[in-house]
Design an enzyme around this catalytic site. Sequence first.
Site, PDB file in Angstrom:
ATOM      1  N   GLU A 232       0.914  -1.117  -0.091  1.00  0.00           N
ATOM      2  CA  GLU A 232       0.087  -0.121   0.013  1.00  0.00           C
ATOM      3  C   GLU A 232       0.873   1.145   0.115  1.00  0.00           C
ATOM      4  OE1 GLU A 232      -3.264   0.108  -0.006  1.00  0.00           O
ATOM      5  OE2 GLU A 232      -3.813  -1.948   0.428  1.00  0.00           O
ATOM      6  N   CYS A 266      -2.202   8.984   3.112  1.00  0.00           N
ATOM      7  CA  CYS A 266      -1.839   8.360   1.704  1.00  0.00           C
ATOM      8  C   CYS A 266      -3.115   9.166   0.949  1.00  0.00           C
ATOM      9  CB  CYS A 266      -1.685   7.093   1.784  1.00  0.00           C
ATOM     10  SG  CYS A 266      -3.168   6.055   2.306  1.00  0.00           S
TER      11      CYS A 266
HETATM   12  P1  NAD Z   1       8.891   4.895   4.090  1.00  0.00           P
HETATM   13  O1  NAD Z   1       8.634   3.824   2.897  1.00  0.00           O
HETATM   14  O2  NAD Z   1       9.952   5.734   4.441  1.00  0.00           O
HETATM   15  O3  NAD Z   1       8.975   3.720   5.465  1.00  0.00           O
HETATM   16  C1  NAD Z   1       7.946   2.808   5.671  1.00  0.00           C
HETATM   17  C2  NAD Z   1       8.514   1.635   6.487  1.00  0.00           C
HETATM   18  O4  NAD Z   1       9.525   1.082   5.820  1.00  0.00           O
HETATM   19  C3  NAD Z   1       9.280   2.256   7.665  1.00  0.00           C
HETATM   20  O5  NAD Z   1       8.965   1.096   8.939  1.00  0.00           O
HETATM   21  C4  NAD Z   1      10.587   1.892   7.616  1.00  0.00           C
HETATM   22  O6  NAD Z   1      11.416   1.888   8.360  1.00  0.00           O
HETATM   23  C5  NAD Z   1      10.704   0.868   6.532  1.00  0.00           C
HETATM   24  N1  NAD Z   1      11.691   0.653   5.656  1.00  0.00           N
HETATM   25  C6  NAD Z   1      12.616   1.525   5.152  1.00  0.00           C
HETATM   26  N2  NAD Z   1      13.371   1.098   4.156  1.00  0.00           N
HETATM   27  C7  NAD Z   1      13.128  -0.610   4.292  1.00  0.00           C
HETATM   28  C8  NAD Z   1      13.345  -1.667   3.594  1.00  0.00           C
HETATM   29  N3  NAD Z   1      14.824  -1.558   2.531  1.00  0.00           N
HETATM   30  N4  NAD Z   1      13.090  -2.809   3.675  1.00  0.00           N
HETATM   31  C9  NAD Z   1      11.986  -3.012   4.660  1.00  0.00           C
HETATM   32  N5  NAD Z   1      11.397  -1.858   5.383  1.00  0.00           N
HETATM   33  C10 NAD Z   1      11.940  -0.540   4.941  1.00  0.00           C
HETATM   34  O7  NAD Z   1       7.502   5.284   4.354  1.00  0.00           O
HETATM   35  P2  NAD Z   1       7.232   6.463   5.370  1.00  0.00           P
HETATM   36  O8  NAD Z   1       7.650   7.660   5.098  1.00  0.00           O
HETATM   37  O9  NAD Z   1       7.321   6.172   6.737  1.00  0.00           O
HETATM   38  O10 NAD Z   1       5.673   6.725   5.167  1.00  0.00           O
HETATM   39  C11 NAD Z   1       5.136   7.638   4.268  1.00  0.00           C
HETATM   40  C12 NAD Z   1       4.601   7.098   2.978  1.00  0.00           C
HETATM   41  O11 NAD Z   1       3.556   5.839   3.076  1.00  0.00           O
HETATM   42  C13 NAD Z   1       3.910   8.093   1.934  1.00  0.00           C
HETATM   43  O12 NAD Z   1       4.466   7.815   0.544  1.00  0.00           O
HETATM   44  C14 NAD Z   1       2.550   7.272   2.086  1.00  0.00           C
HETATM   45  O13 NAD Z   1       1.535   7.778   0.845  1.00  0.00           O
HETATM   46  C15 NAD Z   1       2.409   6.017   2.319  1.00  0.00           C
HETATM   47  N6  NAD Z   1       1.359   5.538   3.025  1.00  0.00           N
HETATM   48  C16 NAD Z   1       0.488   4.786   2.251  1.00  0.00           C
HETATM   49  C17 NAD Z   1      -0.802   4.291   2.680  1.00  0.00           C
HETATM   50  C18 NAD Z   1      -1.578   3.280   1.837  1.00  0.00           C
HETATM   51  O14 NAD Z   1      -2.569   2.890   2.491  1.00  0.00           O
HETATM   52  N7  NAD Z   1      -1.605   3.409   0.330  1.00  0.00           N
HETATM   53  C19 NAD Z   1      -1.066   4.691   3.916  1.00  0.00           C
HETATM   54  C20 NAD Z   1      -0.277   5.303   4.529  1.00  0.00           C
HETATM   55  C21 NAD Z   1       1.040   5.856   4.328  1.00  0.00           C
END
Ligand code: NAD
Length: 476
Positions: A232, A266
């Site tokens: 997501e 999001c």
């Molecule tokens: P992010 O991608 O930076 O991080 C998300 C998670 O992934 C964190 O827990 C992070 O520690 C982890 N992570 C980072 N690198 C990784 C790797 N290589 N392997 C596995 N895990 C890893 O996202 P963010 O900045 O925390 O959140 C914001 C983003 O989330 C925005 O783009 C937003 O649109 C999206 N979002 C989507 C939804 C949806 O339902 N589609 C809902 C909420 C937020």
Amino acid sequence: MSMSRTLSVINPRTGETDYKITAVDAQGVAKVADRLRAAQPDWRAQGIDARGDALRSLADALDDGAKSVMDALEIDTGRRRLAQSEVQGVIGMLRGWAALAPTLLPEPDWVQGRAKPNFKHQTDYVPYQLTGVISPWNFPITLSFIDAVQALMAGSCVLIKPSEVTPRFADALLPIIAQAGLSDIIAFVQGDGATGAALIPNVDCVCFTGSVATGRKVALAAAENLIPANLELGGKDPLIITPSADMDRATSLALRASVLATGQACQSIERVYVPTNDYESFVKQISDKAHDISFNYPDISFGDIGPFIFYKQAAIASAQIEDAKSKGATVLSGGVVERHGGGYWMAPTVIRDVTHDMDIMREETFGPVIPVMAYDTIKDAIALANDTAFGLSGAVFAGSIEEAHTIGRQIDAGAISLMDGALTGQYFEAPKQSFKASGLGGSRMGADGFRRFFRQKAYIANTTCPLTIKDFSEDG
Ligand code: NAD
């Protein structure tokens, strides 16, 4: 060799480092995964009704201990009311799925073969043993449980890696999970991307919510491990206003759907398309309303929007605004990052005269920003709405639901709000999948959100004498 890393956590309201976590390394993740795997056969064998009871107990324990989790989540996110409603929402999810999930699995039954009636089959639904969840910082507890609850009801154990930006709530949950007797069924591993990456080889299925860039990495790692990835990801959701719309309601809803949660959702509306004839009055009305929005500062219990949860997001929003200004757009309200009490804040930012050559119309902003663009025909509006790499959701505000529906059918995204915007943040029952770069995998909402956590296993029985090799002979 195992080396423990300490990560500092910043308070979004003060800018101070006031919390620390120890990042769990690969060995540590494997150890927790082993503990959960050891408990899973019993969890599955208990049956779905007993698992429902266990999740009801967790809901009760969370209800009793809600204050401690809300307080931690309030510090994580810099906002009070949404922290409270997030915790209440998780209690509702636990109770809701405990009631609904048992009705969603068909009773095992033999089905007679159509082409070959001497055979019959039965289907078993086998849950993944261990489901991994990797969640972002914007709705930390909601997005840690929005997939986990269904996986638990399916009979899977769950290992959650919350965001390193907002880890406090997870520590506050641990005694509550223990009180419900579920410490070997649900576990958290704290840490950053390295811990998230270490989780993937240790689980049988991964649910990731976060950015497109990280989502791609998770998809690759899942492919390497041959496990399914439910992704997501981000969005750039459009809202189309039609000439027949009530402009007072349209401006109020566009403002709410763009700036609620400081735009850090999001499903936030990130682009607004307005008929050319209504453009001047629309931008005037919405910027007047934007001026009425206040920060929940200095007192968190008053005001409309909180700070940026992650200070780096303020710089992203600001760079996009500067890019738009340099290409001819005009900012009518907000538009600058303000520092109050050490936090990073931005007032609702209405921007006019934007074009699709600007980052603000192409890249996810995740801030309280409302770029408004004029269109001549509905066909143009639809083409503009679809001119994006994303396909998370979208919205249409028209003169009627029917008119909005007709336009919504032509928008290439997984969920369309009609006569409102960003409704996937308020209503969790409609199945939806992400289009384009906004994600991958089955719907997290609706019955599919539960069925995703099973593999179908077939039992095929022969009711007559088995064939011999001679029955397949060339000379037969
Ligand atoms: P992010 O991608 O930076 O991080 C998300 C998670 O992934 C964190 O827990 C992070 O520690 C982890 N992570 C980072 N690198 C990784 C790797 N290589 N392997 C596995 N895990 C890893 O996202 P963010 O900045 O925390 O959140 C914001 C983003 O989330 C925005 O783009 C937003 O649109 C999206 N979002 C989507 C939804 C949806 O339902 N589609 C809902 C909420 C937020």
